[in-house]
Structure formats: structure tokens, C-alpha cells
Design an enzyme around this catalytic site. Sequence first.
Site, PDB file in Angstrom:
ATOM      1  CB  SER A 112      -0.873   0.004   1.260  1.00 56.22           C
ATOM      2  OG  SER A 112      -1.505   1.261   1.452  1.00 56.22           O
TER       3      SER A 112
ATOM      4  CE1 TYR B 180      -4.029  -2.380   4.729  1.00 59.17           C
ATOM      5  CE2 TYR B 180      -3.083  -0.183   4.530  1.00 59.17           C
ATOM      6  CZ  TYR B 180      -3.612  -1.323   3.944  1.00 59.17           C
ATOM      7  OH  TYR B 180      -3.707  -1.398   2.575  1.00 59.17           O
TER       8      TYR B 180
END
Length: 286
Positions: A143, A156
Site C-alpha cells: 500500500s 495496517y
Amino acid sequence: MGRFNNKNAIITGAASGIGRALASRCAADNMKIVLADIEEEALYKADKELTETGATVLSVVTDVGNEGHIHTLAEKTLSSFGGVQLLFNNAGVGGGSNIWSSSIADWQWVLNVNLWGSIYTTRVFVPIMLELQEDCHIVNTASRAGLETGPGNSIYRVSKHALVSLTETLYHELKLTQSRIGVSLLCPGFVNTRICDAGRNRPSEYSKPGDITPPSLQESMIIEFIRAGVEQGVSPDQVAAFTFNAIEHNKFYILPDSESKDAIQQRMEHILNEHNPTFIIPETQE
């Protein structure tokens, strides 16, 4: 790796979002596809849709955070298709609050899926690919959060930063062995998926009473900002197109969100100049 016809691909997190889009692209390129996902109903729905297009599909219910499931995935793949040339480590979840308020169960669940899932598949499938002695490719979905810093979405972020390092290291190590396995790191920004609802697939062992702490007002604002960004994000099909183009050209870094480069550059400059971290709030469409 420039030819996909008749190759075999494994996709984790294949039942929805980016994984589902990658599966459709594999089917369009006449590949045999192994769909791996923990969400059984959505997995078999994807299987049915792809099979109806004429694709050859094998679906395996898989919790990527469970090493035994990865060995089962490998066994079923080899018995059905004989090998694998493309591995998409795509499964990912988000959860928890800030670093000190998130429960140990939050940390275990997110890290098991986002990091250990790729560790398990790398350990299992790289030797299989090496034995093939033909062109193969691995794509790890990280990401933009793994290339920049900021508040919120803490577990995350940690998992994706670790996955970036794992993938870069894997690239170098495979180069040293002069293998025919290419590696790519996919770092999308906001993509219109169900990542914000990942808790629907949270295993019961990570959801004990008291494990899930309600977010504070500040955390709730960050969560809503992320949800709005995801809802306005690019389509998974666009990300899949970027990804396959990168594989064809043996490109390592895949950045579908061009705006992320500003934040990445700022972080790199702060490190080199020994400045304290700052945070650029990503823009969402009106």
C-alpha cells in the site's frame, strides 16, 4: 515475464476487490487460476462467474495467516495444475485503533494476514517456482501506507511497511541466485474495495470479548476519512491493469496513485535531511 497464455496463477484475497480484478485479468489472458480466500460464499461466487466465461478455475478456502492452509493450497494447486508461474499475495485486512490502544488480538490478526500470509506463501511457493526453471513472477500487494508515515490505521501501516521490506529483500535475494522469478511491489492508494469492512472475515479466535476497543472521536474521524477515500478510490480493474503492465515489463514498484509520490518523496527527504516526520493528508475527490 511477457507471456501469460496457459500459465498458472494463484491469487490470495481473490474473492473481491483487487484480487477479484486480477482473477478476471488472468482469465482474459487464458490462464489457469487458483482462487484463495477466507470468505467462502464470495469465493464460490467468483469461481462460478469466472467458470462461466470459460476459465479454468480451482477455488480453495484459505486463511493466509494459517501456515497449514498455505501448504494445503500448494498441494491442491500442484495436483490440479502441476505448478505455478504467477503468485499474487493480495489478501489484506485493516483493524485496530492507535498503537497503544489496539489489542494484542488486533495486532495478531492484521499481522497474520498482511505479513505472515506473504511469509508463508513465499516460503512454500518460491521453492516450487525455482524448481520449474522457467519465467515466474510474484506480486505482493502492500500500500502507499507502506511507503509513507502518518497517524491512524496503525497496525495496517506497520504491516505494510514490513511487507515492503520483505518484498525488496526477496527481489535482491532472487537476483543474487540468478533465478527466473520476477518480483513486483504493488502500492496502491485509495481503491474502491471492501477493505474497511474487513472485520466481516475476522476469525473468532481474534475476537474475544473485550478485544475490540471502540475508537476514540479522533480515531473515528480518521476511519471515516479513510472510508470516504476508499469509496471514491480508483477501480480494482484499473489497479489490475497497472499490475499486469508492470509484470510484462519486469517492473518492481507499482504506484497506481501518482499523487502518492509527493508523500513518498517528502518522507525520503526528511530521512536524508534528518528532519522530524510530517504528514500530508491525502486528498479525496469531492
